[in-house]
Design a protein around this motif. Structure first.
Motif, PDB file in Angstrom:
ATOM      1  N   GLY A 133       0.830  -1.192   0.000  1.00  0.00           N
ATOM      2  CA  GLY A 133       0.000   0.000   0.000  1.00  0.00           C
ATOM      3  C   GLY A 133       0.862   1.238   0.000  1.00  0.00           C
ATOM      4  N   PRO A 134       0.240   2.406  -0.088  1.00  0.00           N
ATOM      5  CA  PRO A 134       1.006   3.656  -0.105  1.00  0.00           C
ATOM      6  C   PRO A 134       1.711   3.892   1.230  1.00  0.00           C
ATOM      7  CG  PRO A 134      -1.350   4.118  -0.068  1.00  0.00           C
ATOM      8  CD  PRO A 134      -1.198   2.642  -0.200  1.00  0.00           C
ATOM      9  N   LEU A 135       2.984   4.230   1.153  1.00  0.00           N
ATOM     10  CA  LEU A 135       3.785   4.405   2.361  1.00  0.00           C
ATOM     11  C   LEU A 135       3.301   5.585   3.201  1.00  0.00           C
ATOM     12  CD1 LEU A 135       7.363   3.737   0.945  1.00  0.00           C
ATOM     13  CD2 LEU A 135       5.690   2.101   1.859  1.00  0.00           C
ATOM     14  N   THR A 136       2.799   6.611   2.558  1.00  0.00           N
ATOM     15  CA  THR A 136       2.375   7.809   3.281  1.00  0.00           C
ATOM     16  C   THR A 136       1.139   7.567   4.140  1.00  0.00           C
ATOM     17  OG1 THR A 136       1.123   8.522   1.346  1.00  0.00           O
ATOM     18  CG2 THR A 136       3.362   9.421   1.610  1.00  0.00           C
ATOM     19  N   ALA A 137       0.389   6.497   3.851  1.00  0.00           N
ATOM     20  CA  ALA A 137      -0.834   6.218   4.601  1.00  0.00           C
ATOM     21  C   ALA A 137      -0.598   5.333   5.811  1.00  0.00           C
ATOM     22  CB  ALA A 137      -1.862   5.564   3.685  1.00  0.00           C
ATOM     23  N   GLY A 138       0.555   4.670   5.885  1.00  0.00           N
ATOM     24  CA  GLY A 138       0.773   3.719   6.959  1.00  0.00           C
ATOM     25  C   GLY A 138      -0.123   2.510   6.754  1.00  0.00           C
ATOM     26  N   PHE A 147       5.638   0.707  17.949  1.00  0.00           N
ATOM     27  CA  PHE A 147       6.802   1.317  17.298  1.00  0.00           C
ATOM     28  C   PHE A 147       6.572   1.345  15.800  1.00  0.00           C
ATOM     29  CE2 PHE A 147      11.150   0.789  15.416  1.00  0.00           C
ATOM     30  CZ  PHE A 147      11.668   2.013  15.805  1.00  0.00           C
ATOM     31  N   ILE A 148       6.904   2.471  15.185  1.00  0.00           N
ATOM     32  CA  ILE A 148       6.862   2.604  13.727  1.00  0.00           C
ATOM     33  C   ILE A 148       8.243   3.035  13.276  1.00  0.00           C
ATOM     34  CG2 ILE A 148       5.898   3.840  11.749  1.00  0.00           C
ATOM     35  CD1 ILE A 148       3.300   4.189  13.352  1.00  0.00           C
ATOM     36  N   LEU A 149       8.794   2.281  12.318  1.00  0.00           N
ATOM     37  CA  LEU A 149      10.074   2.628  11.697  1.00  0.00           C
ATOM     38  C   LEU A 149       9.803   3.075  10.279  1.00  0.00           C
ATOM     39  CD1 LEU A 149      13.214   2.645  11.558  1.00  0.00           C
ATOM     40  CD2 LEU A 149      13.048   0.293  10.719  1.00  0.00           C
ATOM     41  N   GLU A 159       3.066  13.157  10.349  1.00  0.00           N
ATOM     42  CA  GLU A 159       1.891  13.308  11.212  1.00  0.00           C
ATOM     43  C   GLU A 159       0.820  12.266  10.912  1.00  0.00           C
ATOM     44  OE1 GLU A 159       0.717  17.385  10.791  1.00  0.00           O
ATOM     45  OE2 GLU A 159       2.634  18.099  11.559  1.00  0.00           O
ATOM     46  N   SER A 160       0.779  11.748   9.684  1.00  0.00           N
ATOM     47  CA  SER A 160      -0.257  10.774   9.331  1.00  0.00           C
ATOM     48  C   SER A 160      -0.136   9.492  10.140  1.00  0.00           C
ATOM     49  CB  SER A 160      -0.189  10.454   7.837  1.00  0.00           C
ATOM     50  OG  SER A 160       1.065   9.893   7.510  1.00  0.00           O
ATOM     51  N   TYR A 161       1.029   9.263  10.731  1.00  0.00           N
ATOM     52  CA  TYR A 161       1.229   8.050  11.518  1.00  0.00           C
ATOM     53  C   TYR A 161       0.859   8.229  12.985  1.00  0.00           C
ATOM     54  CZ  TYR A 161       3.985   6.706   7.466  1.00  0.00           C
ATOM     55  OH  TYR A 161       4.395   6.420   6.202  1.00  0.00           O
ATOM     56  N   ALA A 162       0.661   9.450  13.438  1.00  0.00           N
ATOM     57  CA  ALA A 162       0.401   9.707  14.853  1.00  0.00           C
ATOM     58  C   ALA A 162      -0.808   8.930  15.358  1.00  0.00           C
ATOM     59  CB  ALA A 162       0.226  11.197  15.106  1.00  0.00           C
ATOM     60  N   GLY A 163      -1.856   8.864  14.570  1.00  0.00           N
ATOM     61  CA  GLY A 163      -3.057   8.147  14.964  1.00  0.00           C
ATOM     62  C   GLY A 163      -2.889   6.638  14.951  1.00  0.00           C
ATOM     63  N   GLN A 164      -1.769   6.157  14.415  1.00  0.00           N
ATOM     64  CA  GLN A 164      -1.523   4.721  14.354  1.00  0.00           C
ATOM     65  C   GLN A 164      -0.613   4.243  15.492  1.00  0.00           C
ATOM     66  OE1 GLN A 164      -0.672   3.331  10.300  1.00  0.00           O
ATOM     67  NE2 GLN A 164      -1.455   5.290   9.583  1.00  0.00           N
ATOM     68  N   LEU A 165      -0.189   5.167  16.319  1.00  0.00           N
ATOM     69  CA  LEU A 165       0.658   4.823  17.472  1.00  0.00           C
ATOM     70  C   LEU A 165      -0.182   4.667  18.736  1.00  0.00           C
ATOM     71  CD1 LEU A 165       3.695   7.251  17.080  1.00  0.00           C
ATOM     72  CD2 LEU A 165       3.783   4.753  17.016  1.00  0.00           C
ATOM     73  N   LYS A 166       0.220   3.742  19.578  1.00  0.00           N
ATOM     74  CA  LYS A 166      -0.373   3.642  20.906  1.00  0.00           C
ATOM     75  C   LYS A 166       0.046   4.886  21.687  1.00  0.00           C
ATOM     76  CE  LYS A 166      -0.468  -1.373  21.085  1.00  0.00           C
ATOM     77  NZ  LYS A 166       0.054  -2.592  21.732  1.00  0.00           N
ATOM     78  N   LEU A 171       8.004   6.533  17.160  1.00  0.00           N
ATOM     79  CA  LEU A 171       8.228   6.524  15.720  1.00  0.00           C
ATOM     80  C   LEU A 171       9.669   6.948  15.479  1.00  0.00           C
ATOM     81  CD1 LEU A 171       5.998   7.715  12.888  1.00  0.00           C
ATOM     82  CD2 LEU A 171       8.293   8.656  13.041  1.00  0.00           C
ATOM     83  N   ALA A 172      10.386   6.198  14.653  1.00  0.00           N
ATOM     84  CA  ALA A 172      11.774   6.548  14.326  1.00  0.00           C
ATOM     85  C   ALA A 172      11.881   6.800  12.834  1.00  0.00           C
ATOM     86  CB  ALA A 172      12.724   5.421  14.729  1.00  0.00           C
ATOM     87  N   CYS A 173      12.566   7.872  12.493  1.00  0.00           N
ATOM     88  CA  CYS A 173      12.762   8.194  11.084  1.00  0.00           C
ATOM     89  C   CYS A 173      13.985   9.098  10.924  1.00  0.00           C
ATOM     90  CB  CYS A 173      11.535   8.886  10.499  1.00  0.00           C
ATOM     91  SG  CYS A 173      11.230  10.551  11.130  1.00  0.00           S
ATOM     92  N   ILE A 174      14.365   9.272   9.689  1.00  0.00           N
ATOM     93  CA  ILE A 174      15.383  10.253   9.345  1.00  0.00           C
ATOM     94  C   ILE A 174      14.633  11.425   8.742  1.00  0.00           C
ATOM     95  CG2 ILE A 174      17.423  10.750   7.950  1.00  0.00           C
ATOM     96  CD1 ILE A 174      17.933   7.665   8.033  1.00  0.00           C
ATOM     97  N   TYR A 175      14.648  12.547   9.450  1.00  0.00           N
ATOM     98  CA  TYR A 175      13.910  13.730   9.033  1.00  0.00           C
ATOM     99  C   TYR A 175      14.853  14.642   8.267  1.00  0.00           C
ATOM    100  CZ  TYR A 175      10.915  17.866   9.496  1.00  0.00           C
ATOM    101  OH  TYR A 175      10.145  18.973   9.250  1.00  0.00           O
ATOM    102  N   LYS A 176      14.450  14.981   7.036  1.00  0.00           N
ATOM    103  CA  LYS A 176      15.312  15.786   6.168  1.00  0.00           C
ATOM    104  C   LYS A 176      14.485  16.911   5.533  1.00  0.00           C
ATOM    105  CE  LYS A 176      18.555  15.514   2.388  1.00  0.00           C
ATOM    106  NZ  LYS A 176      19.151  14.761   1.340  1.00  0.00           N
ATOM    107  N   PRO A 177      14.215  17.971   6.300  1.00  0.00           N
ATOM    108  CA  PRO A 177      13.438  19.069   5.740  1.00  0.00           C
ATOM    109  C   PRO A 177      14.248  19.963   4.796  1.00  0.00           C
ATOM    110  CG  PRO A 177      14.072  19.583   7.969  1.00  0.00           C
ATOM    111  CD  PRO A 177      14.545  18.176   7.697  1.00  0.00           C
ATOM    112  N   GLY A 178      15.544  19.848   4.798  1.00  0.00           N
ATOM    113  CA  GLY A 178      16.440  20.646   3.952  1.00  0.00           C
ATOM    114  C   GLY A 178      17.656  19.837   3.582  1.00  0.00           C
TER     115      GLY A 178
END
Length: 185
Positions: A133-138, A147-149, A159-166, A171-178
């Motif tokens: 499925g689409p990755l952006t939807a979780g 835990f979400i990786l 933020e779309s994953y926030a509702g999927q967490l207990k 949630l762990a990710c590599i955040y790259k806004p720039g």
């Protein structure tokens, strides 16, 4: 002949442990899972390099050290329910399966999802369910997760994953806004 067991040990000793990864269960998982099964066959001899490895369609397996740092930071327990977003060929899911109670491996590319199913079956990771499925939807249907990786870098706050967490989920990710990226929990 390429000695994969020795290469795996060198990967853990020289890349993972030297990056302050100290979780013994995670170290054992990385010593047990044959990474060469999760890379394209022509690249099997590169499976243990300190580098991201191309798996097709502009996608990569994370460097072993980066994956290990993200997973360790997630403090995964043996009863945790985990979502592995962008599982690719399933290597991260195989590692997570050695630590958690259950893993949902989400992949949007059908070919990579099929490769993940095959490789995960080969290593006996029966508690991993591969979904497409689409990755952006979780994958809210199987949530909530402890835990979400998110494999790879994201330019937007996930933020779309926030509702999927207990409530106590991580949630762990590599955040790259720039131009610069940083690993985040």
């Amino acid at each position: 002949m390429f000695d994969t067991a020795a290469a795996r040990r060198m990967m853990v000793d020289c890349q993972v442990r030297t990056a302050d990864v100290t979780n013994p269960d995670l170290i054992d998982a990385m010593l047990e899972v044959p990474r060469e099964l999760f890379v394209p066959k022509p690249l099997a001899d590169r499976a243990y390099l300190d580098a991201d490895i191309a798996i097709g369609d502009g996608r990569f397996l994370l460097k072993p050290m980066v994956l290990a740092k993200l997973v360790q930071a997630g403090q995964i327990g043996s009863a945790d329910h985990v979502l592995d977003v962008g599982c690719g060929t399933g290597y991260s899911s195989a590692i997570l399966a050695r630590l958690a109670g259950s893993v949902v491996a989400l992949e949007q590319d059908g070919g990579l999802a099929a490769a993940a199913k095959q490789a995960l079956a080969a290593v006996g990771a029966g508690q991993v369910t591969v979904v497409t499925g689409p990755l952006t939807a979780g994958w809210p249907a199987a949530g909530p997760f402890d835990f979400i990786l998110i494999n790879g870098a994201t330019e937007v706050t996930p933020e779309s994953y926030a509702g999927q967490l207990k409530p106590s989920g991580r949630l762990a990710c590599i955040y790259k806004p720039g131009p610069a990226a940083k690993a985040m929990i």
